[in-house]
Each structure stands twice: as C-alpha cells, then as structure tokens.
Design a protein around this motif. Sequence first.
Motif, mmCIF file in Angstrom:
data_model
loop_
_atom_site.group_PDB
_atom_site.id
_atom_site.type_symbol
_atom_site.label_atom_id
_atom_site.label_comp_id
_atom_site.label_asym_id
_atom_site.label_seq_id
_atom_site.Cartn_x
_atom_site.Cartn_y
_atom_site.Cartn_z
ATOM 1 N N PRO A 1 -18.357 8.943 -4.504
ATOM 2 C CA PRO A 1 -18.662 9.889 -5.588
ATOM 3 C C PRO A 1 -18.973 11.307 -5.097
ATOM 4 N N ILE A 2 -18.963 11.524 -3.775
ATOM 5 C CA ILE A 2 -19.504 12.784 -3.233
ATOM 6 C C ILE A 2 -18.439 13.784 -2.792
ATOM 7 N N ILE A 3 -17.487 13.347 -1.953
ATOM 8 C CA ILE A 3 -16.604 14.357 -1.364
ATOM 9 C C ILE A 3 -15.375 14.628 -2.226
ATOM 10 N N SER A 4 -14.848 15.832 -2.067
ATOM 11 C CA SER A 4 -13.684 16.255 -2.857
ATOM 12 C C SER A 4 -12.387 15.714 -2.274
ATOM 13 N N GLY A 5 -12.365 15.529 -0.943
ATOM 14 C CA GLY A 5 -11.147 15.006 -0.346
ATOM 15 C C GLY A 5 -11.189 15.000 1.168
ATOM 16 N N CYS A 6 -10.061 14.579 1.751
ATOM 17 C CA CYS A 6 -9.882 14.577 3.204
ATOM 18 C C CYS A 6 -8.536 15.225 3.502
ATOM 19 N N TYR A 7 -8.412 15.830 4.676
ATOM 20 C CA TYR A 7 -7.118 16.364 5.097
ATOM 21 C C TYR A 7 -6.923 16.037 6.571
ATOM 22 N N THR A 8 -5.673 16.187 7.024
ATOM 23 C CA THR A 8 -5.404 15.964 8.445
ATOM 24 C C THR A 8 -4.885 17.257 9.084
ATOM 25 N N VAL A 9 -5.046 17.328 10.393
ATOM 26 C CA VAL A 9 -4.721 18.551 11.121
ATOM 27 C C VAL A 9 -4.130 18.180 12.480
ATOM 28 N N SER A 10 -3.143 18.946 12.924
ATOM 29 C CA SER A 10 -2.487 18.637 14.200
ATOM 30 C C SER A 10 -3.318 19.137 15.378
ATOM 31 N N LEU B 1 0.837 -1.203 0.000
ATOM 32 C CA LEU B 1 0.000 0.000 0.000
ATOM 33 C C LEU B 1 0.872 1.254 0.000
ATOM 34 N N ARG B 2 1.993 1.181 0.744
ATOM 35 C CA ARG B 2 2.892 2.342 0.803
ATOM 36 C C ARG B 2 3.476 2.675 -0.569
ATOM 37 N N ASN B 3 3.734 1.621 -1.346
ATOM 38 C CA ASN B 3 4.262 1.853 -2.685
ATOM 39 C C ASN B 3 3.201 2.408 -3.629
ATOM 40 N N GLN B 4 1.962 2.020 -3.351
ATOM 41 C CA GLN B 4 0.870 2.441 -4.224
ATOM 42 C C GLN B 4 0.386 3.851 -3.876
ATOM 43 N N PHE B 5 0.360 4.176 -2.594
ATOM 44 C CA PHE B 5 -0.158 5.469 -2.149
ATOM 45 C C PHE B 5 0.939 6.221 -1.401
ATOM 46 N N TYR B 6 1.607 7.101 -2.142
ATOM 47 C CA TYR B 6 2.778 7.761 -1.552
ATOM 48 C C TYR B 6 2.423 8.607 -0.327
ATOM 49 N N LEU B 7 1.146 9.076 -0.251
ATOM 50 C CA LEU B 7 0.739 9.903 0.897
ATOM 51 C C LEU B 7 0.859 9.155 2.234
ATOM 52 N N LEU B 8 0.782 7.819 2.173
ATOM 53 C CA LEU B 8 0.823 7.029 3.409
ATOM 54 C C LEU B 8 2.066 7.321 4.242
ATOM 55 N N ASN B 9 3.177 7.600 3.563
ATOM 56 C CA ASN B 9 4.401 7.869 4.319
ATOM 57 C C ASN B 9 4.316 9.179 5.090
ATOM 58 N N ASP B 10 3.785 10.210 4.439
ATOM 59 C CA ASP B 10 3.576 11.481 5.141
ATOM 60 C C ASP B 10 2.598 11.310 6.299
ATOM 61 N N ILE B 11 1.555 10.525 6.051
ATOM 62 C CA ILE B 11 0.541 10.313 7.105
ATOM 63 C C ILE B 11 1.188 9.613 8.304
ATOM 64 N N MET C 1 -5.579 24.569 4.347
ATOM 65 C CA MET C 1 -5.043 23.422 3.613
ATOM 66 C C MET C 1 -5.324 23.549 2.118
ATOM 67 N N LEU C 2 -6.545 23.973 1.797
ATOM 68 C CA LEU C 2 -6.920 24.096 0.380
ATOM 69 C C LEU C 2 -6.068 25.158 -0.315
ATOM 70 N N PRO D 1 0.577 16.959 8.342
ATOM 71 C CA PRO D 1 -0.766 17.270 7.843
ATOM 72 C C PRO D 1 -0.788 17.128 6.313
ATOM 73 N N VAL D 2 -1.759 16.400 5.791
ATOM 74 C CA VAL D 2 -1.808 16.159 4.344
ATOM 75 C C VAL D 2 -3.192 16.507 3.779
ATOM 76 N N LEU D 3 -3.204 16.734 2.480
ATOM 77 C CA LEU D 3 -4.475 16.882 1.757
ATOM 78 C C LEU D 3 -4.562 15.754 0.745
ATOM 79 N N TRP D 4 -5.624 14.990 0.813
ATOM 80 C CA TRP D 4 -5.859 13.926 -0.168
ATOM 81 C C TRP D 4 -7.052 14.326 -1.029
ATOM 82 N N ILE D 5 -6.852 14.290 -2.343
ATOM 83 C CA ILE D 5 -7.953 14.604 -3.264
ATOM 84 C C ILE D 5 -8.556 13.297 -3.760
ATOM 85 N N ASN D 6 -9.864 13.216 -3.698
ATOM 86 C CA ASN D 6 -10.587 11.989 -4.045
ATOM 87 C C ASN D 6 -10.731 11.849 -5.565
#
Length: 441
Positions: free
Chosen positions: A353-362, A10-20, A394-395, A25-30
């Motif tokens: 199909p609904i949301i634009s994305g998720c983000y994280t916050v400290s 999964l880490r190789n497939q989704f590079y954001l996982l390492n930052d998470i 974040m946006l 704090p990350v922004l993921w776009i759906n």
Amino acid sequence: MIEKQKIEKLRNQFYLLNDISMLKPVLWINPKKQLTLPKDDFSIHEAKEAEELLKRFSSYIRAAFPETEKSQGIIESEIKEISNMKRHLEELEGIKISGKFILKCDHSLPISGSIKARGGIYEVLKYAEALAIDNGYLSYDDNYEKLASDTFKQFYSQYKIAVGSTGNLGLSIGIMGAKLGFQVTVHMSADAKEWKKQLLREKGVEVIEYSSDYSKAVEEGRKQAELDEKCHFVDDENSKDLFAGYAVAAARLQKQLIDSKILVDKDHPLFVYLPCGVGGGPGGVAYGLKALYGENVHIFFGEPIQSPCMLLGMMTGLHDGISVADIGLSNQTEADGLAVGRASKFVGKIMEPIISGCYTVSDQFLFNSLKDIYKQEHIFMEPSAHAGVYGPIMLMKNGSHYLSENDLTAKMEHATHLIWSTGGDMVPPEQRIEYLQKTLK
Ligand SMILES: *Cc1c(COP(=O)(O)O)cnc(C)c1O
C-alpha cells in the motif's frame, strides 16, 4: 525454482516480464498503492523506539567514534541540492525535468559510509543494550558512555554476532560489533568486494567467503548461528529491527526539509527514489516517509536490470516466492549492494500500500552517473547508490500516466525529487579511481 509452465502463465498475465527478461529498463506502477499508511504488523511505534535507543547510545557513539562529535553521536547525513547534475541529465537525455533535485547523502553517513549505518548499527546496539541490562550492568538512565570501557568489552567478548551480506551490511555490523567487543562473523557472498573483506579482517572480524550469491550466504550464516545460543544472527531477509532502524531516517529528513524551507504538501509533491537490494533499507525509509507525508509522497525503488527481485515479487504478488533466476536473469551486476535475487520475506508485503512503483536501471547508467556526479557536484557515490539517480529520468520518460492519474502534472514545477544516495565514503582511493575510469558497453 518455479516450474516453466507457471512462468509462462505469469508472462501472459504480466506483459512487463518479457521486457524485464530482455534486460530493458522498465517502470512498473504499483496498482495496490493507497493514500495513507494502513495498520499492519509493523508499527511506527517501533521506529520511535529505535530513535529513542539511538539517542540513549549517542554518548557512547560519540566516545567510540570521534567523527560523530559534530553531530553529538547521532548518525545522520545531510541533504544537498544538486542542480548541476540535474541540468547535465536534462541535456544528456534531452528531456526537461520540472522540480528540484535534492540528494540525501547517505554515502557519507558516519561510521560505515552507507545506508546500512542506521539499520545495522541499531540492531547491534539493541542486542548490546538488552544483554547489559539483563545481566545487571546497565540501566536505561545511565550515561551509556561507560560501554566504551574495557569492562564492557570483556563482557561482550563472550557473545557473538553473525550476518550474511553482499558487503555493506557486513561492514556496518562488523565495525560496530567489533568496537563493542563482540566476536563478529560475516558471511560474504561472491559479489562482495575484496577491500570490504580486508577492512573487516583488520578490525578483527571473521570473514567467511562463499562462491555463491547473497541468499546462500545468508542461509549459511543463519544455519551456523542457530547452533550457538550466545550468537545473535542479523537476518537481512527477515529482520524487523533492521527495518525499524532504517525507518528512523524519515523523521530526521522531515526536519532537514523544513530547515531548508522545502515544502511538502498537496501542491508540493515529494518524489523519493531509493536503490533497492533485499528491500529492508529502502522499505524502512519508505514506511517512515509514508507515515509522515501520506498521499504527498511518491516513492520509487530502483534495481539493476539483472536483479529486480522486489519488482518481481511485488508485481506477481509472490514476494519471496519468486527469484530473478526463475525468469532467466543472472543476478550479475557491478552494483554489489543490490545484487539480490530474492526479496525479503516481509518487506514487499508491507510495501504494497506504500510505494508508487519500481524501475530497473542498467549498470552502464550507474557508471556514467558515477562519473557525472563526481564531475558536476564533486561527490563520490558507489555504483549501487546511483540507482536512485535514474528515477526522475524514468518517471519523466515513462511515468506520464502515473502523473496524470494522480493529478500531479500541473504540480511538477513545485515538486522535489529526492534522490537517496546509499553508499560511497568507505570506498578506498584505488577502487574509486578504477570506478571513475571504467566504461561499460
Ligand atoms: C544494501 C544497500 C542498498 C539496499 O538496501 P537493501 O536493504 O538491501 O534493499 C542500497 N545501496 C547500497 C549501497 C547498499 O549497500
């Protein structure tokens, strides 16, 4: 637990996982978002039914909770422009945020002071109505005010309601259930604040405490309730009724925006930022808003850096098949309402199909924001509720791609950023002072 090997994949497939994993704090776009609402197993019809039921109960609610007199027994919060806070954040972050800042004030929802007052109370009332009608004590055309009588309290006292919660859902179910006369049991996770337990006990609610997290409290509650046929279990991980109750907010918000002359259309995009725990609250609201505004609404869920269960579930497509512990996170956060390690079984799927994305916050941002909004706008919101405030930052910082791909860059002057505040009014004064004085490093 997922095996190590699979996580590596999964880490190789989704590079954001390492930052998470590194708590950035990350922004993921759906990538699966669509322009309009597709048909699926939850229909907008259920939200309409919820709205109708809440209307039928308004005479009861008004009688049982005098604080709802002004709103005639409808449990709703106002919207408020927060331009001081906007200016403050722009200075602090050194950025310009085009568009208006509007706060949806669910921290001051009547009866239980959090977003849970819509979904939780709806599920309790739906159960109460069905019992009374099945037993011949009530018909749909009656004035429901009679439910406040001792006859009904006695009737309901034979029945039980149980729920597993990090705190606020327990408050909402406990306050309404006990008022009607039910025997209520709340299974509280270790994150739950002491004052919430105490308040419930004062209202005659049985509180069972667990030293483990939210998922465990829900599981135990579910198991115990299954043994008792006179017990209704409010299942925060699976409940369609909670979801429908939360979705009721959308149509009411639409009316408030119209009344405030805030446009939402192709040239006036609406951005909505919602704190997310297990997903039911923000999910229901998102569903309702997408049904009304289609491609003109852009919805983001905010989660603590230690508890991004919805982000993980949606990004990997594993939904409740992955938990934050699988990638080494602790699920430890001061945002007690969002301390959820594994997302709802069904909400993430509906959100694809609904949301634009998720983000994280400290947590640090949450506490700074708590103090800043208090200072700038004289508004008190509990830590969890501030996850929405980070959305526009974040946006602006990381979402320029999203804006340009959706042809939004030139429209931002006319945008509305709606920050969904989710809790706060029930927090006692001593706890407020503690929060306002707290500094996190
Ligand atoms: C429960 C809660 C949320 C999130 O709702 P979920 O249905 O758990 O996603 C957000 N903020 C506060 C204050 C809450 O209590």
